[in-house]
Design a protein around this motif. Structure first.
Motif, PDB file in Angstrom:
ATOM      1  N   MET A   1      55.961   8.464   2.068  1.00 23.47           N
ATOM      2  CA  MET A   1      56.747   7.261   2.316  1.00 23.47           C
ATOM      3  C   MET A   1      58.014   7.588   3.110  1.00 23.47           C
ATOM      4  SD  MET A   1      56.674   3.996   2.019  1.00 23.47           S
ATOM      5  CE  MET A   1      56.123   2.861   0.801  1.00 23.47           C
ATOM      6  N   ALA A 319      54.175  -9.509   0.087  1.00 26.93           N
ATOM      7  CA  ALA A 319      52.817 -10.058  -0.010  1.00 26.93           C
ATOM      8  C   ALA A 319      51.789  -8.946  -0.202  1.00 26.93           C
ATOM      9  CB  ALA A 319      52.495 -10.853   1.253  1.00 26.93           C
ATOM     10  N   LEU A 320      52.041  -7.799   0.417  1.00 27.58           N
ATOM     11  CA  LEU A 320      51.089  -6.681   0.295  1.00 27.58           C
ATOM     12  C   LEU A 320      51.149  -6.022  -1.084  1.00 27.58           C
ATOM     13  CD1 LEU A 320      51.421  -4.925   3.773  1.00 27.58           C
ATOM     14  CD2 LEU A 320      49.503  -6.275   2.927  1.00 27.58           C
ATOM     15  N   GLY A 321      52.099  -6.441  -1.892  1.00 24.09           N
ATOM     16  CA  GLY A 321      52.133  -5.938  -3.265  1.00 24.09           C
ATOM     17  C   GLY A 321      53.231  -4.931  -3.526  1.00 24.09           C
ATOM     18  N   GLU A 322      54.190  -4.846  -2.615  1.00 25.28           N
ATOM     19  CA  GLU A 322      55.318  -3.950  -2.871  1.00 25.28           C
ATOM     20  C   GLU A 322      56.312  -4.718  -3.736  1.00 25.28           C
ATOM     21  OE1 GLU A 322      56.952  -2.335   0.697  1.00 25.28           O
ATOM     22  OE2 GLU A 322      58.302  -0.980  -0.368  1.00 25.28           O
ATOM     23  N   SER A 323      56.777  -4.110  -4.794  1.00 30.51           N
ATOM     24  CA  SER A 323      57.696  -4.828  -5.680  1.00 30.51           C
ATOM     25  C   SER A 323      59.085  -4.906  -5.043  1.00 30.51           C
ATOM     26  CB  SER A 323      57.787  -4.122  -7.033  1.00 30.51           C
ATOM     27  OG  SER A 323      58.428  -2.883  -6.876  1.00 30.51           O
ATOM     28  N   THR A 415      58.812 -15.410  -3.727  1.00 31.51           N
ATOM     29  CA  THR A 415      57.499 -15.055  -3.162  1.00 31.51           C
ATOM     30  C   THR A 415      56.643 -16.299  -2.927  1.00 31.51           C
ATOM     31  OG1 THR A 415      56.699 -14.660  -5.400  1.00 31.51           O
ATOM     32  CG2 THR A 415      57.378 -12.728  -4.148  1.00 31.51           C
ATOM     33  N   ALA A 416      56.960 -17.392  -3.659  1.00 25.72           N
ATOM     34  CA  ALA A 416      56.147 -18.608  -3.549  1.00 25.72           C
ATOM     35  C   ALA A 416      56.196 -19.206  -2.148  1.00 25.72           C
ATOM     36  CB  ALA A 416      56.627 -19.643  -4.565  1.00 25.72           C
ATOM     37  N   PHE A 419      53.873 -17.605   2.197  1.00 24.59           N
ATOM     38  CA  PHE A 419      52.844 -18.095   3.120  1.00 24.59           C
ATOM     39  C   PHE A 419      53.469 -18.964   4.205  1.00 24.59           C
ATOM     40  CE2 PHE A 419      49.166 -17.101   0.274  1.00 24.59           C
ATOM     41  CZ  PHE A 419      48.380 -16.488   1.233  1.00 24.59           C
TER      42      PHE A 419
ATOM     43  N   ASN B  54      48.856 -19.532  -3.247  1.00 19.38           N
ATOM     44  CA  ASN B  54      50.025 -18.859  -3.822  1.00 19.38           C
ATOM     45  C   ASN B  54      49.797 -18.473  -5.274  1.00 19.38           C
ATOM     46  OD1 ASN B  54      51.898 -18.627  -1.775  1.00 19.38           O
ATOM     47  ND2 ASN B  54      52.715 -20.690  -2.065  1.00 19.38           N
ATOM     48  N   LEU B  59      51.682 -15.106  -6.163  1.00 24.54           N
ATOM     49  CA  LEU B  59      52.985 -15.270  -5.511  1.00 24.54           C
ATOM     50  C   LEU B  59      53.784 -16.371  -6.208  1.00 24.54           C
ATOM     51  CD1 LEU B  59      51.812 -15.109  -1.779  1.00 24.54           C
ATOM     52  CD2 LEU B  59      53.084 -13.355  -2.999  1.00 24.54           C
ATOM     53  N   ASP B  60      53.090 -17.196  -6.964  1.00 22.00           N
ATOM     54  CA  ASP B  60      53.735 -18.295  -7.683  1.00 22.00           C
ATOM     55  C   ASP B  60      52.954 -18.492  -8.983  1.00 22.00           C
ATOM     56  OD1 ASP B  60      55.501 -20.307  -8.176  1.00 22.00           O
ATOM     57  OD2 ASP B  60      54.904 -21.568  -6.491  1.00 22.00           O
ATOM     58  N   HIS B  79      57.387  -9.962 -12.471  1.00 24.92           N
ATOM     59  CA  HIS B  79      57.368  -9.791 -11.017  1.00 24.92           C
ATOM     60  C   HIS B  79      56.677  -8.483 -10.638  1.00 24.92           C
ATOM     61  CE1 HIS B  79      58.570  -9.189  -6.904  1.00 24.92           C
ATOM     62  NE2 HIS B  79      59.089  -8.015  -7.266  1.00 24.92           N
ATOM     63  N   LYS B  80      56.982  -7.445 -11.401  1.00 29.79           N
ATOM     64  CA  LYS B  80      56.424  -6.121 -11.095  1.00 29.79           C
ATOM     65  C   LYS B  80      54.912  -6.107 -11.308  1.00 29.79           C
ATOM     66  CE  LYS B  80      57.741  -1.322 -11.758  1.00 29.79           C
ATOM     67  NZ  LYS B  80      58.565  -0.377 -12.482  1.00 29.79           N
ATOM     68  N   ALA B  83      53.253  -7.905  -8.490  1.00 29.22           N
ATOM     69  CA  ALA B  83      53.191  -7.051  -7.300  1.00 29.22           C
ATOM     70  C   ALA B  83      52.063  -6.037  -7.438  1.00 29.22           C
ATOM     71  CB  ALA B  83      54.524  -6.342  -7.106  1.00 29.22           C
ATOM     72  N   LEU B  84      51.931  -5.505  -8.641  1.00 28.22           N
ATOM     73  CA  LEU B  84      50.885  -4.509  -8.895  1.00 28.22           C
ATOM     74  C   LEU B  84      49.486  -5.127  -8.725  1.00 28.22           C
ATOM     75  CD1 LEU B  84      51.527  -1.605  -9.696  1.00 28.22           C
ATOM     76  CD2 LEU B  84      50.883  -2.165 -12.037  1.00 28.22           C
ATOM     77  N   ARG B  86      48.729  -7.707  -6.813  1.00 27.14           N
ATOM     78  CA  ARG B  86      48.510  -7.905  -5.370  1.00 27.14           C
ATOM     79  C   ARG B  86      48.202  -6.585  -4.691  1.00 27.14           C
ATOM     80  NH1 ARG B  86      53.038 -11.138  -5.927  1.00 27.14           N
ATOM     81  NH2 ARG B  86      54.449  -9.685  -4.894  1.00 27.14           N
ATOM     82  N   ASN B  87      48.953  -5.573  -5.105  1.00 20.22           N
ATOM     83  CA  ASN B  87      48.799  -4.264  -4.462  1.00 20.22           C
ATOM     84  C   ASN B  87      47.401  -3.691  -4.644  1.00 20.22           C
ATOM     85  OD1 ASN B  87      49.298  -1.790  -3.328  1.00 20.22           O
ATOM     86  ND2 ASN B  87      50.653  -1.061  -4.932  1.00 20.22           N
ATOM     87  N   LEU B 114      49.931   3.578   1.193  1.00 19.22           N
ATOM     88  CA  LEU B 114      51.129   4.358   0.834  1.00 19.22           C
ATOM     89  C   LEU B 114      51.704   3.863  -0.489  1.00 19.22           C
ATOM     90  CD1 LEU B 114      53.041   4.677   4.236  1.00 19.22           C
ATOM     91  CD2 LEU B 114      52.126   6.544   2.868  1.00 19.22           C
ATOM     92  N   LEU B 115      51.596   2.561  -0.682  1.00 17.51           N
ATOM     93  CA  LEU B 115      52.119   1.977  -1.933  1.00 17.51           C
ATOM     94  C   LEU B 115      51.298   2.420  -3.142  1.00 17.51           C
ATOM     95  CD1 LEU B 115      52.813  -1.670  -0.711  1.00 17.51           C
ATOM     96  CD2 LEU B 115      54.468   0.157  -1.028  1.00 17.51           C
TER      97      LEU B 115
END
Lengths: 424, 237
Positions: A1, A319-323, A415-416, A419, B54, B59-60, B79-80, B83-84, B86-87, B114-115
């Protein structure tokens, strides 16, 4: 990273160039000003130590109380015995007798009539003893403008400016008029062996330098001296050692009934140097604090602008899932990298500028021609090992602080709405 | 036929505050999606397509009801944890490709991995595989600015697919493409759907896109108007 971040920093100039420039400017100023302060203060301390205070100084207690008046009637007597004791107790210290005196110097013409005269600040040092290092310590040889250093009793050095003022040249006789230790008039003729310029307005205005034995004879101070100055090996001042030695010495006389008992003071205790040194420390600290504060605000603002510019990127990453926490930590990591790059650049530039000022100096004699303060005419910076890191840590800290403040916005991002935001 | 349910929406309601009042974007939605579905959410603007994506994409979260994705209740995720989710399990494709401009095609696709802390070797293989799937392996070192619209969207698909997610959400993925490129992109997605058994869920109002769907869910004013099964692979209501 980290590799990924580095690529981004290197390729996206707008992400890195401005913060690096800001950090580099701040670090350059911090390093340069710190070097300047060290140089200026170091030279001032060195000049004071060599000419006036020593690293430690022994006087009588009443002499100390009135030392601004050069009260030779309160001088130390039987100094040979006292120096022997000092050499025994503190063998690593080099001890030197000195007499400071004031009076009038008169320069007669060939008919014996006064052609010029003026008030002189006299200094008697050990010019002829083999063990004495006073000539080297006072840089007399390089300071000679005309003539030579006195080689026999009855010869004197006078400052070049003073010699011009009283129209006295090398080889001329001048007469010193003053008062002896006992208060009677003192007259003594000296031959001008040479003229000197020390690079300090206080010394160059009206100095006359003679041998200590000549002064003792002239001022009726047999085996006496106004002051005994002590110097550490290699003439490097150590405040802790100086304080300890002074305390040890003074402890011996704390219960003495002799009102002329000797007392020792460290360099820092004399001439207001303590407050000057403290002032220098405060100023150095202020440079760093102001730098960190100002740079943090600028970098905070830069970070906010960068955050706006990279709004889309952060959206994609969310969106890609990074917190949010990970993005924030990556921003801080970027800031550390940029801070390191800016700090390295700033340190190099600051050191180069400080080195240039150390080598070439800056002549301030025109700004303080009549100064009575013992300070050098040419201000020089001093490049010391701590300059290599003194700006570095604040540089990285300011960059990280600025980014940390600006990056808080990432936690407020919804995040909502990603899009919708990423449609444009 | 695989009938493993990976998305379940039960009585989902979503309301937004608008000034002093409220706007209801989703009204009592009940839907299930099986693994490997190729489904589309269609309807006019404001019908609730994006709001539904969403929620499914974590995301929502719904105001009322339960949305369960990969066995996890969206409302209960931090939130975490979102994200996980989605990741690891959800890929996104946007109307605009949203590639990171300073990175190459390869690096854009690699970012998702990478994530996940994969080794460099694993990442390289996965990225090249993903670029192969979408037919742009030879463009790995190009910057996004040098790509055409179709190529950019292929990179976006590769980025979404490289981590082999169970669900791929696409919001109007062909809106900025000409007919030829749109067809090619949809063909690519269709073949990935078959090959990797990934659930594709589109939001669209493009008739051309709808032709590729196995299932079309018509939304109007936040409600499911019609749930249309075109191909037998898509099933559950």
């Amino acid at each position: 990273m980290i590799k990924f971040l580095l690529k981004g920093i290197i390729r996206d100039k707008s992400r890195s160039i401005l913060p690096i420039i800001i950090t580099a400017i701040g670090v350059t100023l911090t390093v340069f000003l710190s070097g300047y302060m060290r140089g200026a203060m170091g030279d001032m301390i060195d000049l004071n130590a060599r000419f006036e205070t020593g690293h430690i100084k022994v006087m009588t207690q009443p002499y100390l109380k009135n030392k601004d008046q050069l009260p030779n009637d309160l001088a130390l007597l039987e100094v040979s015995e006292l120096i022997a004791d000092l050499e025994k107790d503190f063998p690593e210290i080099s001890w030197e007798k000195r007499i400071r005196f004031g009076g009038l110097v008169d320069a007669p013409d060939e008919n014996g009539l006064t052609q010029g005269q003026g008030p002189a600040a006299g200094l008697a040092i050990d010019l002829f003893s083999k063990h004495s290092n006073e000539i080297g310590r006072m840089n007399l040889a390089p300071a000679i403008v005309n003539g030579t250093i006195p080689i026999r009793p009855g010869e004197a050095l006078i400052s070049e400016d003073f010699s011009q003022k009283i129209n006295a040249s090398v080889g001329d006789d001048v007469t010193f008029v003053g008062s002896t230790m006992n208060g009677s008039m003192a007259f003594q003729n000296f031959k001008v062996a040479g003229t000197v310029r020390f690079g300090s307005a206080a010394m160059d205005k009206g100095a006359i330098i003679i041998d200590i034995t000549d002064a003792q004879n002239m001022l009726d101070m047999e085996d006496g001296a106004g002051e005994i100055l002590g110097y550490f090996p290699n003439d490097v001042y150590d405040n802790n050692d100086a304080t300890q030695i002074a305390e040890t010495f003074n402890a011996k006389y704390i219960d003495s009934d002799d009102e002329f008992a000797p007392i020792m003071q460290s360099l820092k205790q004399q001439n207001g140097l303590a407050s000057l040194l403290d002032y220098a420390d405060v100023m150095s600290g202020m440079f760093v604090a102001i730098f960190v504060f100002a740079m943090s605000i600028v970098l905070w603002n830069t970070g906010l602008l960068g955050g706006l510019r990279r709004y889309q990127e952060y959206g994609i990453r969310l969106a890609l899932g990074e917190s949010k926490g990970h993005i924030y930590r990556m921003m801080i990591s970027e800031a550390v990298l940029i801070g390191i790059l800016g700090s390295i650049l700033g340190s190099i530039l600051g050191l180069a500028a400080a080195y240039a000022l150390q080598v070439y100096g800056f002549d301030i004699s025109e700004f303080a021609p009549q100064s009575n303060m013992l300070m050098p005419n040419v201000i020089r910076a001093k490049v010391t090992p701590d300059l290599f890191y003194i700006g570095f840590i604040p540089g990285v800290f300011a960059m990280v602080l600025g980014t940390a403040l600006s990056g808080i916005g990432i936690y407020k991002r919804e995040t909502a709405t990603l899009f919708k935001e990423l449609e444009v | 036929m695989n009938t493993e349910k990976i998305i379940t929406l039960e009585n989902v309601v979503k309301r937004f505050k608008v000034g002093d009042g409220e706007f209801t974007a989703l009204k009592d939605i009940n839907l299930n999606f099986d693994k490997g579905e190729f489904a589309g959410l269609v309807g006019p603007s404001g019908s609730g397509k994006t709001t539904l994506l969403n929620i499914i994409g974590s995301l929502d979260s719904p105001t009322e009801g339960t949305a369960t994705v990969m066995g996890k209740s969206i409302s209960e995720l931090s939130h975490k944890e979102s994200a996980l989710l989605r990741n690891h399990h959800i890929g996104f494709i946007f109307q605009v490709y949203n590639l990171l401009p300073v990175y190459t095609v390869y690096e854009n696709v690699e970012f998702a991995l990478l994530l996940q802390n994969h080794s460099a070797e694993e990442r390289k293989k996965a990225v090249m595989d993903a670029l192969d799937w979408v037919g742009i392996a030879d463009m790995a070192n190009k910057k996004p600015a040098k790509l055409s619209g179709g190529e950019g969207q292929r990179v976006a698909i590769a980025r979404a697919m490289v981590k082999k997610p169970q669900i791929l959400l696409a919001d109007e993925p062909t809106a900025n493409l000409d007919a030829e490129n749109a067809h090619a992109i949809l063909q690519t997605m269709k073949s990935l759907n078959k090959e990797l058994d990934t659930t594709f869920l589109f939001s669209t109002h493009d008739e051309k896109v709808m032709k590729y769907m196995d299932r079309i869910i018509h939304l109007r004013d936040g409600s499911v108007e019609k749930d249309e099964i075109i191909n037998s692979k898509s099933s559950s209501k």
